[in-house]
Design an enzyme around this catalytic site. Structure first.
Site, PDB file in Angstrom:
ATOM      1  N   HIS A  94       0.952  -1.857  -0.238  1.00  0.00           N
ATOM      2  CA  HIS A  94      -0.565   0.118  -0.072  1.00  0.00           C
ATOM      3  C   HIS A  94       1.244   0.866   0.096  1.00  0.00           C
ATOM      4  O   HIS A  94       0.582   2.442  -0.691  1.00  0.00           O
ATOM      5  CB  HIS A  94      -0.813  -0.309   0.989  1.00  0.00           C
ATOM      6  N   ASP A 142      -0.473  -7.515   1.445  1.00  0.00           N
ATOM      7  CA  ASP A 142       0.027  -5.922   1.794  1.00  0.00           C
ATOM      8  C   ASP A 142       2.197  -6.458   2.092  1.00  0.00           C
ATOM      9  O   ASP A 142       2.299  -6.353   2.678  1.00  0.00           O
ATOM     10  CB  ASP A 142      -0.084  -5.789   2.599  1.00  0.00           C
ATOM     11  N   GLY A 237       2.984   6.633   8.675  1.00  0.00           N
ATOM     12  CA  GLY A 237       4.190   6.648   8.407  1.00  0.00           C
ATOM     13  C   GLY A 237       5.694   5.984   9.197  1.00  0.00           C
ATOM     14  O   GLY A 237       6.235   5.904   8.621  1.00  0.00           O
ATOM     15  N   SER A 239       4.531   2.642   8.232  1.00  0.00           N
ATOM     16  CA  SER A 239       3.532   1.875   7.584  1.00  0.00           C
ATOM     17  C   SER A 239       4.811   1.432   6.490  1.00  0.00           C
ATOM     18  O   SER A 239       5.714   1.730   6.282  1.00  0.00           O
ATOM     19  CB  SER A 239       2.983   2.197   6.787  1.00  0.00           C
ATOM     20  N   GLY A 240       5.218  -0.154   6.214  1.00  0.00           N
ATOM     21  CA  GLY A 240       6.123  -0.666   5.355  1.00  0.00           C
ATOM     22  C   GLY A 240       7.288  -0.832   6.430  1.00  0.00           C
ATOM     23  O   GLY A 240       8.089  -2.039   5.491  1.00  0.00           O
TER      24      GLY A 240
HETATM   25  C1  4AZ Z   1      -1.131   3.983   8.179  1.00  0.00           C
HETATM   26  O1  4AZ Z   1      -2.024   4.901   8.254  1.00  0.00           O
HETATM   27  C2  4AZ Z   1      -1.923   3.195   9.308  1.00  0.00           C
HETATM   28  N1  4AZ Z   1      -2.375   1.446  14.309  1.00  0.00           N
HETATM   29  C3  4AZ Z   1      -0.498   2.609  10.301  1.00  0.00           C
HETATM   30  C4  4AZ Z   1      -0.649   1.296  11.204  1.00  0.00           C
HETATM   31  C5  4AZ Z   1      -1.366   1.878  11.634  1.00  0.00           C
HETATM   32  C6  4AZ Z   1      -2.727   2.204  11.978  1.00  0.00           C
HETATM   33  C7  4AZ Z   1      -2.975   3.321  10.618  1.00  0.00           C
HETATM   34  C8  4AZ Z   1      -1.794   0.255  13.042  1.00  0.00           C
HETATM   35  O2  4AZ Z   1      -0.350   3.545   7.196  1.00  0.00           O
END
Ligand code: 4AZ
Length: 308
Positions: A94, A142, A237, A239-240
């Site tokens: 994503h 993902d 932020g 993420s990944g």
């Molecule tokens: C995001 O939006 C996101 N609480 C990443 C992790 C989590 C929620 C949202 C986990 O990238």
């Protein structure tokens, strides 16, 4: 003991059940008639440098999470990621699927503080591959791989993480760590300056999929970690980035920060890509299975083959 074999076209045969010293048991051969080759390779993933020191108190020493990378889109931190091998970064699909043009991305390795980042130190990306079954709606599968233009030079600050075995009992409550530059407060829309880490225990999928939590939204390619009371979690932020758990041998990439309902909300722990479920795809793309295959994985393959 060192066994020196002249070049890669030679094999060392070890005869079982033979008395005498180890040297007597080795036979150098130019072919492998049995076709049973066992390769031994020094595994270097998932280890922290031995002499990491905390300088000045709370700051994180470089090399605490040496596989953590910052994935930039243009001049902005966009996502986290992990070093899998010299030329491979793993991140979330994503993060990248809307912008597959490799030249839009830069990868920064070996950093803790983003202020120390010089744009010219970013490593260019050669190609981006995301999982063919990635679903932008459910966030199933993902995961994405980035191949770098130039291989990384590993150092105490830059190292690869190990992959998990495909079959491992990860018990509820296993203490794992997530790290990243993501939001540190759900209401503060800003990535942080320095890398943060938190301990998040794994939560069983059955429990996490219960009606008071994610009510069946989790697939087998997802896992949960965090706290039912909220307060501690990965966020936007991050993420990944890596969710790593340590076993007897090394740190392994068990999860990739993927999604969650909000951040740190009660009954809504972080949801992570379940890396162990996606190993065949990772091996297929990186074409280098043995490189980061864990000892468990080898044991498992070995015993699986033996069974009729
Ligand atoms: C995001 O939006 C996101 N609480 C990443 C992790 C989590 C929620 C949202 C986990 O990238």
């Amino acid at each position: 003991m060192d066994v020196k074999v002249n070049d890669t076209r030679e094999f060392v045969q070890v005869r079982p059940h033979q008395e005498g010293s180890l040297e007597d048991m080795w036979q150098v051969r130019s072919s492998c008639e049995s076709h049973q080759i066992v390769a031994l390779k020094c595994s270097e993933c998932g280890l922290r440098p031995g002499a990491a020191r905390v300088v000045g108190g709370a700051d994180m020493p470089p090399g605490r999470w040496p596989w953590q990378v910052s994935v930039y889109q243009g001049s902005q931190h966009h996502c986290g990621g992990s070093v899998l091998a010299r030329e491979w970064i793993v991140t979330a699909a994503h993060c990248v699927h809307r912008q597959l043009q490799a030249s839009s991305w830069l990868v920064f390795t070996g950093i803790i503080t983003r202020a120390s980042v010089r744009q010219e130190d970013g490593v260019s990306v050669k190609k981006i591959i995301y999982h063919p079954l990635y679903n932008d709606h459910s966030l199933d599968y993902d995961i994405a791989l980035m191949k770098l233009q130039v291989p990384l030079n590993f150092s105490d600050a830059i190292r690869a993480v190990c992959l998990p075995p495909s079959q491992q009992d990860l018990f509820q409550g296993t203490q794992c760590w997530v790290s990243g530059w993501g939001y540190t407060r759900p209401d503060q829309v800003q990535v942080t300056e320095t890398l943060k880490e938190v301990l998040v225990p794994l939560i069983g999928t059955k429990r996490c999929n219960s009606s008071c939590m994610y009510a069946g939204e989790l697939t087998a390619r997802m896992l949960c970690a965090g706290y039912l009371q909220g307060k501690i979690d990965a966020c936007q932020g991050d993420s990944g980035g890596p969710l790593v758990c340590q076993d007897k041998f090394a740190w392994r990439l068990v999860g990739i920060v993927s999604w969650g309902q909000g951040c740190a909300e009660p009954n809504h722990p972080g949801v992570y890509t379940n890396v162990a479920q996606l190993l065949p795809w990772i091996y297929d793309i990186t074409e280098d299975a043995a490189e980061h295959m864990s000892k468990f994985e080898m044991d498992y393959k070995h015993t699986a083959k033996k069974q009729p």
